[in-house]
Design a protein around this motif. Structure first.
Motif, PDB file in Angstrom:
ATOM      1  N   CYS A 194       0.756  -1.152   0.110  1.00 41.53           N
ATOM      2  CA  CYS A 194       0.105  -0.084  -0.016  1.00 41.53           C
ATOM      3  C   CYS A 194       0.951   1.092  -0.041  1.00 41.53           C
ATOM      4  N   CYS A 225      -4.239  -3.522   2.249  1.00 42.68           N
ATOM      5  CA  CYS A 225      -4.692  -2.355   1.755  1.00 42.68           C
ATOM      6  C   CYS A 225      -6.129  -2.258   1.678  1.00 42.68           C
ATOM      7  N   VAL A 247      -8.750  -4.286   1.094  1.00 40.13           N
ATOM      8  CA  VAL A 247      -9.294  -4.895  -0.160  1.00 40.13           C
ATOM      9  C   VAL A 247      -9.828  -6.193   0.369  1.00 40.13           C
ATOM     10  N   TRP A 267      -9.975  -9.478  -0.663  1.00 43.46           N
ATOM     11  CA  TRP A 267      -9.609 -10.141  -1.792  1.00 43.46           C
ATOM     12  C   TRP A 267     -10.313 -11.664  -2.131  1.00 43.46           C
ATOM     13  N   HIS A 279     -12.142 -11.341  -5.400  1.00 45.98           N
ATOM     14  CA  HIS A 279     -11.334 -11.424  -6.730  1.00 45.98           C
ATOM     15  C   HIS A 279     -10.766 -12.899  -6.869  1.00 45.98           C
ATOM     16  N   THR A 326      -8.618  -5.948 -10.574  1.00 44.39           N
ATOM     17  CA  THR A 326      -8.954  -4.653 -10.467  1.00 44.39           C
ATOM     18  C   THR A 326      -8.473  -3.774  -9.365  1.00 44.39           C
ATOM     19  N   PRO A 327      -8.055  -4.485  -8.155  1.00 42.56           N
ATOM     20  CA  PRO A 327      -7.350  -3.614  -7.026  1.00 42.56           C
ATOM     21  C   PRO A 327      -6.124  -3.205  -7.397  1.00 42.56           C
ATOM     22  N   CYS A 328      -5.389  -3.966  -8.260  1.00 40.55           N
ATOM     23  CA  CYS A 328      -3.951  -3.676  -8.450  1.00 40.55           C
ATOM     24  C   CYS A 328      -3.919  -2.218  -9.305  1.00 40.55           C
ATOM     25  N   HIS A 337      -5.920   0.254  -8.609  1.00 42.29           N
ATOM     26  CA  HIS A 337      -6.476   1.402  -8.036  1.00 42.29           C
ATOM     27  C   HIS A 337      -5.217   2.006  -7.485  1.00 42.29           C
ATOM     28  N   VAL A 387      -2.177   1.184  -4.497  1.00 38.49           N
ATOM     29  CA  VAL A 387      -2.197  -0.278  -4.304  1.00 38.49           C
ATOM     30  C   VAL A 387      -1.298  -0.393  -5.456  1.00 38.49           C
ATOM     31  N   CYS A 417       0.920  -3.882  -6.877  1.00 31.46           N
ATOM     32  CA  CYS A 417       0.975  -5.368  -7.071  1.00 31.46           C
ATOM     33  C   CYS A 417       2.140  -5.724  -7.829  1.00 31.46           C
TER      34      CYS A 417
END
Length: 237
Positions: free
Chosen positions: A42, A76, A78, A80, A83, A169-171, A173, A176, A178
């Protein structure tokens, strides 16, 4: 039906030992389990990388393999578990393994017939013909199933490799970051593809030796008796 008489000679012939060599294929695929790992950090703790993992295996329904963080670890903010990996390759994998299992069972039955009822097999007109037809069909299905599985395996490697970062998707944002960590070696799956094409070659070669046992290659007993001293056919009227 003739009594069981053990005769191991067919196992020394291509007709028999080729089937022995071709019964090992499905175990290298059906028992596979693996995982792919991603390192996540993060923006508030850029130097603190945490690992999330997605476990997968046969029959490779990747769209049901969700990512998991270590218990009690907040990565972070999220969730997970919502996903998952991308793709469902169960149809190709199950087709390959199911067909290989049926081939295994047929090989056991055929070998039992070869070594226990050799005379019945070679004196019959139907059994070698059935064996020949099954061998041709199996050769074609080895080609189809292995080709489909090889294509699916290529897609599985892509879906569990570095491309995961782009799909999560979170990667994407802000805040964040990855990084691809690792994925389980798929060497045994590569071996399963090699076994599949090897079986296709073995069964294709075996078709010739099975064909030699059929009435298409060997003259019938009736024809042989005529040629060995029977009444000659009329030459005309």
């Amino acid at each position: 039906m003739s009594a069981f008489q053990l005769n191991l000679n067919p196992l020394k012939e291509p007709l028999g030992f080729i089937k022995i060599a071709s019964i090992f294929a499905f175990a290298t695929c059906g028992g596979f389990k693996g995982k792919t790992e991603i390192l996540v950090s993060c923006s508030t703790k850029a130097s603190d990388n945490k690992t999330i993992t997605a476990s997968f295996g046969y029959p490779f329904r990747l769209n049901q393999a969700s990512f998991q963080a270590l218990p009690g670890v907040n990565v972070c903010d999220v969730d997970w578990k919502n996903h998952v990996l991308i793709g469902d390759y169960s149809s190709s994998a199950q087709f390959y393994v199911t067909f290989a299992v049926f081939v295994f069972l047929y090989c056991i039955a055929a070998l039992l017939l070869y070594v226990g009822y050799t005379n019945l097999y070679r004196d019959s007109r139907k059994l070698p013909m059935i064996d020949f037809i099954v061998t041709l069909v199996a050769t074609f299905l080895w080609l189809v199933s292995t080709s489909a599985w090889a294509k699916a395996l290529t897609d599985i490697k892509t879906a569990t490799g570095h491309n995961i970062i782009q799909e999560l998707t979170p990667c994407n944002h802000q805040g964040v970051m990855c990084y691809f960590g690792s994925v389980t070696s798929m060497g045994s799956l590569n071996v399963s593809v090699i076994f599949g094409f090897l079986n296709m070659i073995l069964w294709g070669g075996n078709a010739w030796f099975v064909y030699k046992e059929t009435s298409l290659h060997s003259p019938s007993n009736t024809s042989a008796s005529h040629s060995q001293g029977g009444i000659p056919p009329p030459t005309g009227i």
